[in-house]
Scaffold this motif. Structure first.
Motif, PDB file in Angstrom:
ATOM      1  N   HIS A   1      37.782  40.497  51.586  1.00 18.10           N
ATOM      2  CA  HIS A   1      39.008  40.364  50.977  1.00 18.10           C
ATOM      3  C   HIS A   1      39.966  40.812  51.903  1.00 18.10           C
TER       4      HIS A   1
ATOM      5  N   GLU B   1      42.075  41.410  41.522  1.00 21.66           N
ATOM      6  CA  GLU B   1      41.749  40.295  42.192  1.00 21.66           C
ATOM      7  C   GLU B   1      40.503  40.402  42.794  1.00 21.66           C
TER       8      GLU B   1
ATOM      9  N   VAL C   1      45.880  43.913  43.678  1.00 26.00           N
ATOM     10  CA  VAL C   1      44.718  43.683  44.832  1.00 26.00           C
ATOM     11  C   VAL C   1      43.396  44.020  44.115  1.00 26.00           C
TER      12      VAL C   1
ATOM     13  N   GLU D   1      51.435  44.011  49.274  1.00 24.19           N
ATOM     14  CA  GLU D   1      50.893  43.535  47.844  1.00 24.19           C
ATOM     15  C   GLU D   1      50.834  44.708  46.991  1.00 24.19           C
TER      16      GLU D   1
ATOM     17  N   VAL E   1      43.927  42.043  52.497  1.00 21.57           N
ATOM     18  CA  VAL E   1      44.809  42.831  51.683  1.00 21.57           C
ATOM     19  C   VAL E   1      46.152  42.944  52.444  1.00 21.57           C
TER      20      VAL E   1
END
Length: 294
Positions: A270, A284, A281, A276, A272
């Motif tokens: 992932h 998702e 975060v 965000e 990030v």
């Protein structure tokens, strides 16, 4: 009077974890489930099985792939492998990379310990590291919060050896565990190879933290740019079109290289951004993990 770690934990419990409960209704507990170590039985291999569970001795004898089945543990052990190198101190609070790493670590630790699971941590940079054995409970999360937020000395002097960090994780996590690696993955060493080897024994989630300015440097005029890892300095005109074009090409090449290596490792990866919303975060991250398991 509450300590700074206690204030931070309470803030994240209120602003992030409470909202996660409303959004996911505990789905993160099943998305990141443990894998037991107790052997239960053998069965023929199916296309969606984890190849790491193939019993090669039985497969060779029967000339048909078979997988080992294990009794799943009700509780799991999670490890937080936290890159605290110089490059992770890029950006100002509250949108620096180290701030995002701290919030991620504290939230993940609290989410898992609430269910009675144990969480350990590895705090790493080139010149110092600390291994925190897995424990459970809110007091343990407070201790982790205190350690993660403790001031770090300026420890420049070379690019981060990410491969060594991952080898330390492999040596510290003795039992099969869920391992979160939180880093910007800026450094030297064959980190992709070590990440692949770590995933042979553990369930690994790689969380790559990036700052927006690393992806698209704003026009700030003439600035002194310093490499956080090596300390090398360069006077750059960020408004120069040629400089911006060359920098953009380098960023694209770096992003492609990291993405290619992540794909090669086969781990759940992932990216990030520090700007965000942490709730979005984590939501998702859980959704993508559940899709991978189907």
């Amino acid at each position: 009077m509450r300590s700074a770690p206690d204030r931070l934990l309470r803030r994240l419990e209120w602003r992030v974890i409470r909202r996660l409960d409303g959004r996911l209704q505990g789905a993160y507990r099943t998305a990141f489930r443990g894998t037991g170590i107790d052997f239960d039985s053998l069965r023929e291999y199916a296309p969606d099985d984890d190849v790491r569970h193939i019993d090669w001795n039985v497969t060779a004898r029967l000339d048909q792939p078979h997988v080992r089945q294990y009794t799943e543990e009700r509780e799991l052990t999670a490890w937080l492998v936290l890159d605290q190198s110089a490059s992770m101190r890029f950006g100002e609070t509250p949108q620096g990379k180290d701030s995002m790493l701290t919030d991620l670590a504290v939230c993940l630790a609290r989410l898992f310990t609430r269910g009675g699971n144990r969480v350990g941590a590895i705090l790493y940079d080139n010149r110092a590291h600390r291994v925190v054995p897995p424990r459970t409970g809110r007091d343990h999360v407070l201790r982790l919060t205190d350690l993660v937020t403790a001031p770090t000395a300026d420890r420049g002097g070379g690019s981060t050896d990410l491969a060594a960090m991952l080898r330390l994780a492999a040596g510290s996590a003795r039992r099969r565990s869920l391992v979160f690696v939180v880093s910007d993955f800026i450094g030297e060493g064959d980190w992709a190879g070590e990440l692949t080897r770590l995933a042979l024994r553990h369930e690994v989630v790689a969380i790559r933290v990036v700052h927006p300015a690393e992806l698209d440097l704003p026009d700030l005029g003439l600035v002194l740019v310093e490499d956080a890892e090596t300390g090398e300095q360069l006077l750059a005109d960020t408004g120069d079109p040629l400089f911006r074009e060359r920098l953009r090409a380098e960023v694209e090449a770096r992003e492609s290289m990291v993405d290619e290596r992540m794909v090669r490792t086969g781990v759940a990866a992932h990216r990030v951004r520090t700007d965000e919303d942490l709730v979005e975060v984590l939501v998702e991250m859980v959704r993508r993990t559940r899709r991978r398991r189907r």
